[in-house]
Design a protein around this motif. Structure first.
Motif, PDB file in Angstrom:
ATOM      1  N   ASP A  70       3.382  21.769 -13.213  1.00 15.49           N
ATOM      2  CA  ASP A  70       4.672  21.254 -12.751  1.00 15.49           C
ATOM      3  C   ASP A  70       5.477  20.520 -13.818  1.00 15.49           C
ATOM      4  O   ASP A  70       6.577  20.049 -13.556  1.00 15.49           O
ATOM      5  N   GLY A  71       4.959  20.426 -15.040  1.00 15.22           N
ATOM      6  CA  GLY A  71       5.713  19.808 -16.128  1.00 15.22           C
ATOM      7  C   GLY A  71       5.852  18.308 -16.011  1.00 15.22           C
ATOM      8  O   GLY A  71       6.700  17.709 -16.658  1.00 15.22           O
ATOM      9  N   SER A  72       5.004  17.665 -15.206  1.00 18.13           N
ATOM     10  CA  SER A  72       5.121  16.220 -15.009  1.00 18.13           C
ATOM     11  C   SER A  72       4.157  15.455 -15.918  1.00 18.13           C
ATOM     12  O   SER A  72       3.239  16.033 -16.506  1.00 18.13           O
ATOM     13  N   CYS A  73       4.397  14.158 -15.998  1.00 19.11           N
ATOM     14  CA  CYS A  73       3.469  13.255 -16.670  1.00 19.11           C
ATOM     15  C   CYS A  73       3.502  11.936 -15.909  1.00 19.11           C
ATOM     16  O   CYS A  73       4.376  11.712 -15.073  1.00 19.11           O
ATOM     17  N   ALA A 101      11.092  16.566 -15.645  1.00 17.22           N
ATOM     18  CA  ALA A 101      12.431  17.157 -15.686  1.00 17.22           C
ATOM     19  C   ALA A 101      12.434  18.245 -14.623  1.00 17.22           C
ATOM     20  O   ALA A 101      11.475  18.998 -14.503  1.00 17.22           O
ATOM     21  N   ARG A 102      13.493  18.314 -13.847  1.00 14.15           N
ATOM     22  CA  ARG A 102      13.530  19.293 -12.757  1.00 14.15           C
ATOM     23  C   ARG A 102      13.657  20.731 -13.255  1.00 14.15           C
ATOM     24  O   ARG A 102      13.171  21.656 -12.636  1.00 14.15           O
ATOM     25  N   TYR A 103      14.384  20.929 -14.349  1.00 17.42           N
ATOM     26  CA  TYR A 103      14.651  22.279 -14.831  1.00 17.42           C
ATOM     27  C   TYR A 103      15.064  22.209 -16.285  1.00 17.42           C
ATOM     28  O   TYR A 103      15.303  21.144 -16.819  1.00 17.42           O
ATOM     29  N   GLY A 104      15.137  23.385 -16.921  1.00 10.89           N
ATOM     30  CA  GLY A 104      15.608  23.449 -18.300  1.00 10.89           C
ATOM     31  C   GLY A 104      14.531  23.327 -19.346  1.00 10.89           C
ATOM     32  O   GLY A 104      14.819  23.172 -20.518  1.00 10.89           O
ATOM     33  N   SER A 145       6.501  26.074 -12.734  1.00  9.67           N
ATOM     34  CA  SER A 145       6.688  26.870 -11.525  1.00  9.67           C
ATOM     35  C   SER A 145       7.295  26.026 -10.406  1.00  9.67           C
ATOM     36  O   SER A 145       7.088  24.824 -10.335  1.00  9.67           O
ATOM     37  N   TYR A 146       8.068  26.703  -9.568  1.00  9.72           N
ATOM     38  CA  TYR A 146       8.746  26.091  -8.434  1.00  9.72           C
ATOM     39  C   TYR A 146       8.452  26.940  -7.205  1.00  9.72           C
ATOM     40  O   TYR A 146       8.205  28.142  -7.320  1.00  9.72           O
TER      41      TYR A 146
END
Length: 195
Positions: free
Chosen positions: A33-36, A80-83, A90-91
């Motif tokens: 999910d690209g989070s930290c 970041a939500r997108y980009g 993935s969403y």
């Protein structure tokens, strides 16, 4: 609380870290999910001299006030939500409103209307539920043109849409047959560069 100029500066730095080059700052993002962890990002930001006194509430304020809603905090994690330009995030796929919008410019519009929307150097094509975000995205690229996307027809043709939150939808590609010029107060119309 940081000033508006400082918020803009912090938002740009957070985008750089979360969307483009986390590894340059020693930050490891979740591969799904690209989070930290908020605390990890705060440590990275505080390592920058300018932001040594930054607080969690300062970061939360930037997340809340960012006009394009680029970030989201869920629990103790931020992303970041997108980009993203690193690992593909993935969403969840979903069913968007019957029409979505894409902001572009007068130079790109004829090509899009002939060849469709492609993600280019991004992970996804960005679309919005309303004109506000499409306008924000498109006006920074030159003279603004808004395209409308017929999502009902696109869905029935097998195009998948993914919800990124805050009225932003993503797609891998949108063929030209589902794209048309948006005309305020009038009907949308398809055009090609050969018209």
């Amino acid at each position: 609380m940081v000033s508006n100029n400082m918020q803009t500066s912090l938002s740009k730095l957070m985008s750089k870290i979360l969307r483009h080059s986390p590894e340059k700052f020693g930050l490891l993002l979740d591969s799904v999910d690209g989070s930290c962890a908020v605390a990890d990002l705060l440590d990275v930001l505080r390592a920058q001299t300018k932001w040594s006194e930054l607080s969690v509430s300062d970061m939360e304020e930037v997340v809340e006030r960012c006009e394009k809603q680029r970030f989201e905090i869920i629990g103790d994690r931020i992303r970041a939500r997108y980009g993203h330009s690193h690992d593909k995030v993935s969403y969840p796929s979903g069913v968007p409103p019957m029409v979505l919008y894409h902001g572009t410019n007068v130079q790109a519009a004829p090509k899009i209307l002939n060849q469709g929307l492609h993600r280019m150097q991004r992970q996804y094509v960005h679309l919005s539920e309303g004109l506000h975000f499409a306008t924000l995205a498109g006006k920074r690229r030159g003279e603004l043109i808004i395209l409308s996307i017929d999502t009902a027809k696109a869905l029935s043709a097998g195009i998948k849409f993914y919800y990124a939150g805050n009225e932003v939808w993503l797609a891998d590609t949108v063929p030209a047959e589902f794209c048309s010029l948006y005309e305020a107060g009038g009907a949308n119309r398809s055009e090609s560069a050969t018209d």
